[in-house]
Design an enzyme around this catalytic site. Structure first.
Site, PDB file in Angstrom:
ATOM      1  N   ASP A   1      -1.095  -9.249   2.473  1.00 25.89           N
ATOM      2  CA  ASP A   1      -0.604  -9.790   3.745  1.00 25.89           C
ATOM      3  C   ASP A   1      -0.581 -11.320   3.679  1.00 25.89           C
ATOM      4  O   ASP A   1       0.349 -11.965   4.161  1.00 25.89           O
ATOM      5  CB  ASP A   1      -1.498  -9.304   4.888  1.00 25.89           C
TER       6      ASP A   1
ATOM      7  N   HIS B   1      -6.076  -4.472   7.589  1.00 29.81           N
ATOM      8  CA  HIS B   1      -4.804  -4.294   6.879  1.00 29.81           C
ATOM      9  C   HIS B   1      -4.055  -3.154   7.578  1.00 29.81           C
ATOM     10  O   HIS B   1      -4.087  -2.003   7.154  1.00 29.81           O
ATOM     11  CB  HIS B   1      -5.041  -3.971   5.404  1.00 29.81           C
TER      12      HIS B   1
HETATM   13  P1  NAI Z   1      -0.331   6.687  -5.666  1.00 31.41           P
HETATM   14  O1  NAI Z   1      -0.217   7.919  -4.845  1.00 31.41           O
HETATM   15  O2  NAI Z   1       0.756   6.321  -6.613  1.00 31.41           O
HETATM   16  O3  NAI Z   1      -1.675   6.733  -6.518  1.00 31.41           O
HETATM   17  C1  NAI Z   1      -2.897   7.083  -5.956  1.00 31.41           C
HETATM   18  C2  NAI Z   1      -3.704   7.720  -7.066  1.00 31.41           C
HETATM   19  O4  NAI Z   1      -5.018   7.953  -6.562  1.00 31.41           O
HETATM   20  C3  NAI Z   1      -3.149   9.090  -7.505  1.00 31.41           C
HETATM   21  O5  NAI Z   1      -2.925   9.063  -8.904  1.00 31.41           O
HETATM   22  C4  NAI Z   1      -4.257  10.066  -7.113  1.00 31.41           C
HETATM   23  O6  NAI Z   1      -4.383  11.130  -8.040  1.00 31.41           O
HETATM   24  C5  NAI Z   1      -5.474   9.144  -7.133  1.00 31.41           C
HETATM   25  N1  NAI Z   1      -6.606   9.655  -6.370  1.00 31.41           N
HETATM   26  C6  NAI Z   1      -6.611  10.386  -5.214  1.00 31.41           C
HETATM   27  N2  NAI Z   1      -7.862  10.693  -4.874  1.00 31.41           N
HETATM   28  C7  NAI Z   1      -8.674  10.123  -5.790  1.00 31.41           C
HETATM   29  C8  NAI Z   1     -10.077  10.111  -5.991  1.00 31.41           C
HETATM   30  N3  NAI Z   1     -10.892  10.746  -5.163  1.00 31.41           N
HETATM   31  N4  NAI Z   1     -10.570   9.431  -7.056  1.00 31.41           N
HETATM   32  C9  NAI Z   1      -9.765   8.813  -7.911  1.00 31.41           C
HETATM   33  N5  NAI Z   1      -8.413   8.814  -7.805  1.00 31.41           N
HETATM   34  C10 NAI Z   1      -7.887   9.457  -6.751  1.00 31.41           C
HETATM   35  O7  NAI Z   1      -0.615   5.509  -4.641  1.00 31.41           O
HETATM   36  P2  NAI Z   1      -0.494   3.935  -4.873  1.00 31.41           P
HETATM   37  O8  NAI Z   1       0.881   3.499  -4.558  1.00 31.41           O
HETATM   38  O9  NAI Z   1      -1.095   3.582  -6.177  1.00 31.41           O
HETATM   39  O10 NAI Z   1      -1.421   3.430  -3.661  1.00 31.41           O
HETATM   40  C11 NAI Z   1      -2.816   3.637  -3.688  1.00 31.41           C
HETATM   41  C12 NAI Z   1      -3.426   3.289  -2.352  1.00 31.41           C
HETATM   42  O11 NAI Z   1      -3.247   1.904  -2.054  1.00 31.41           O
HETATM   43  C13 NAI Z   1      -2.815   4.032  -1.161  1.00 31.41           C
HETATM   44  O12 NAI Z   1      -3.866   4.434  -0.309  1.00 31.41           O
HETATM   45  C14 NAI Z   1      -1.978   2.969  -0.469  1.00 31.41           C
HETATM   46  O13 NAI Z   1      -1.818   3.241   0.899  1.00 31.41           O
HETATM   47  C15 NAI Z   1      -2.849   1.756  -0.697  1.00 31.41           C
HETATM   48  N6  NAI Z   1      -2.184   0.459  -0.522  1.00 31.41           N
HETATM   49  C16 NAI Z   1      -2.943  -0.557  -0.013  1.00 31.41           C
HETATM   50  C17 NAI Z   1      -2.395  -1.804   0.200  1.00 31.41           C
HETATM   51  C18 NAI Z   1      -3.231  -2.911   0.778  1.00 31.41           C
HETATM   52  O14 NAI Z   1      -2.678  -4.005   1.021  1.00 31.41           O
HETATM   53  N7  NAI Z   1      -4.507  -2.737   1.034  1.00 31.41           N
HETATM   54  C19 NAI Z   1      -0.991  -2.074  -0.126  1.00 31.41           C
HETATM   55  C20 NAI Z   1      -0.292  -0.958  -0.690  1.00 31.41           C
HETATM   56  C21 NAI Z   1      -0.883   0.269  -0.869  1.00 31.41           C
END
Ligand code: NAI
Length: 327
Positions: free
Chosen positions: A157, A185
């Site tokens: 952000d 966030h």
């Molecule tokens: P993604 O769906 O591509 O990857 C998430 C991964 O986490 C998947 O491979 C899944 O198998 C794994 N996962 C699920 N439960 C798990 C557990 N208990 N232990 C270990 N791994 C686990 O999602 P992406 O795009 O990588 O995003 C990840 C997170 O980041 C989402 O929650 C998204 O909303 C968040 N995010 C946060 C932002 C921020 O500014 N704070 C910005 C953009 C995304």
């Protein structure tokens, strides 16, 4: 060569991790003479995909990558780590409310908070997986690691705000400093234009179109994540990874004089925020993974109104997950 830095990355087969792991391994973040060991955590169905990521890491032949391992057990993944980037979490499913997501992801962060007791004494933890502030609160409250060592990511952000201010003023992004994103966030975050500086001057002295701050700047930052999803069909990944790595650097290097960065950390009461909430604040670091809040800032009325709203939102989120909080 110095002792390797051990970095745990959760959600290691996911999109954000795919944009972060190679940069961590390449020497870009910790320096060309600093070996790095990657400790990657995934859930069992994603271990096959993670194997592919590891093959690619190997195929880069990074001289700084001193080792890597994949785990589906947080206790093993966090053993002895100096950094833990908690990126993995369940995405929001169709029809799911934010409170449903909080409850769906909460147990993940209870377990990971406990498993972080296995980390090195100097561990710093960055929570990215959404809803990141309250996931961070859950992890911290279930861990013996001091609460000050946890943060939730507001840097994306902050970077969005920095780019937007530079674009409006027609200056390079490097001319924009002191950007604060207060609170959560979420779409209720409070991007602070009044204290931001452009070329060392308060942003409202440089951008004379004052309506722009409230009519465009604040809502556009708040809705930027949703706009990216609409355009890309997937949530921000490379920019989120970049922001996560910016935070690693922000806590590892002295904050430049006259500047600060935004991260959500445990409140000790600054700006009237309830003790214990994980709240986005302006921070400075000496570069030893520590932080202190920049105090004494005053807020423009629209920013203060949003600050109060986001404080309420985080209180509500804390209430939703209260059964999962230990202290
Ligand atoms: P993604 O769906 O591509 O990857 C998430 C991964 O986490 C998947 O491979 C899944 O198998 C794994 N996962 C699920 N439960 C798990 C557990 N208990 N232990 C270990 N791994 C686990 O999602 P992406 O795009 O990588 O995003 C990840 C997170 O980041 C989402 O929650 C998204 O909303 C968040 N995010 C946060 C932002 C921020 O500014 N704070 C910005 C953009 C995304």
């Amino acid at each position: 060569m110095s002792q390797p830095i051990r970095v745990a990355v959760t959600g290691a087969a996911g999109n954000i991790a795919y944009a972060a792991l190679f940069r961590l391994a390449s020497g870009e973040i910790f320096g060309p003479d600093q070996p790095v060991i990657l400790s990657m955590l995934e859930i069992p169905p994603a271990m096959g995909a993670l194997e592919g990521v590891m093959m690619e890491l190997e195929d880069c032949a990074f001289p700084t990558l001193a080792g890597m391992a994949a785990y589906d057990d947080a206790e093993k993944a966090f053993d002895g780590v100096n950094w833990a980037l908690l990126i993995g979490s369940r995405p929001r499913g169709p029809g799911m409310e934010r409170s449903d997501l909080l409850l769906a992801n909460g147990p993940i962060f209870v377990g990971q908070g406990k498993a972080l007791n296995r980390a090195a004494d100097d561990v710093r933890i960055e929570v990215v997986g959404n809803p990141c502030n309250t996931n961070c609160l859950i992890a911290s409250s279930n861990s013996d690691v001091p609460a000050e060592r946890f943060s939730a990511m507001m840097h994306l952000d902050q970077n969005r705000a920095q780019s937007m201010l530079a674009g409006k003023a027609g200056v390079p992004v490097a001319d924009v400093s002191c950007v604060t994103i207060w609170g959560n966030h979420s779409a209720n975050q409070a991007p602070d234009y009044g204290n931001a500086k452009i070329g060392g001057k308060p942003a409202p002295q440089v951008i004379s179109d004052t309506a722009w701050f409230t009519d465009s700047f604040m809502p556009d930052i708040q809705k930027r994540g949703a706009k990216v999803i609409e355009a890309r069909g997937a949530s921000s990944a490379a920019s989120a990874a970049n922001a996560c790595l910016d935070d690693v650097r922000a806590f590892s290097r002295p904050t430049p004089e006259g500047n600060w960065f935004s991260s959500a950390v445990v409140s000790h009461g600054a700006y009237g925020v309830d003790e214990g909430l994980i709240f986005g604040m302006p921070l400075r670091s000496t570069g030893n993974k520590d932080w202190s809040v920049v105090e004494g800032l005053s807020m423009e009325a629209p920013v203060k109104a949003q600050f109060d709203k986001v404080l309420e939102e985080l209180r509500h989120e804390r209430d939703v997950v209260k059964e999962l909080l230990k202290k």
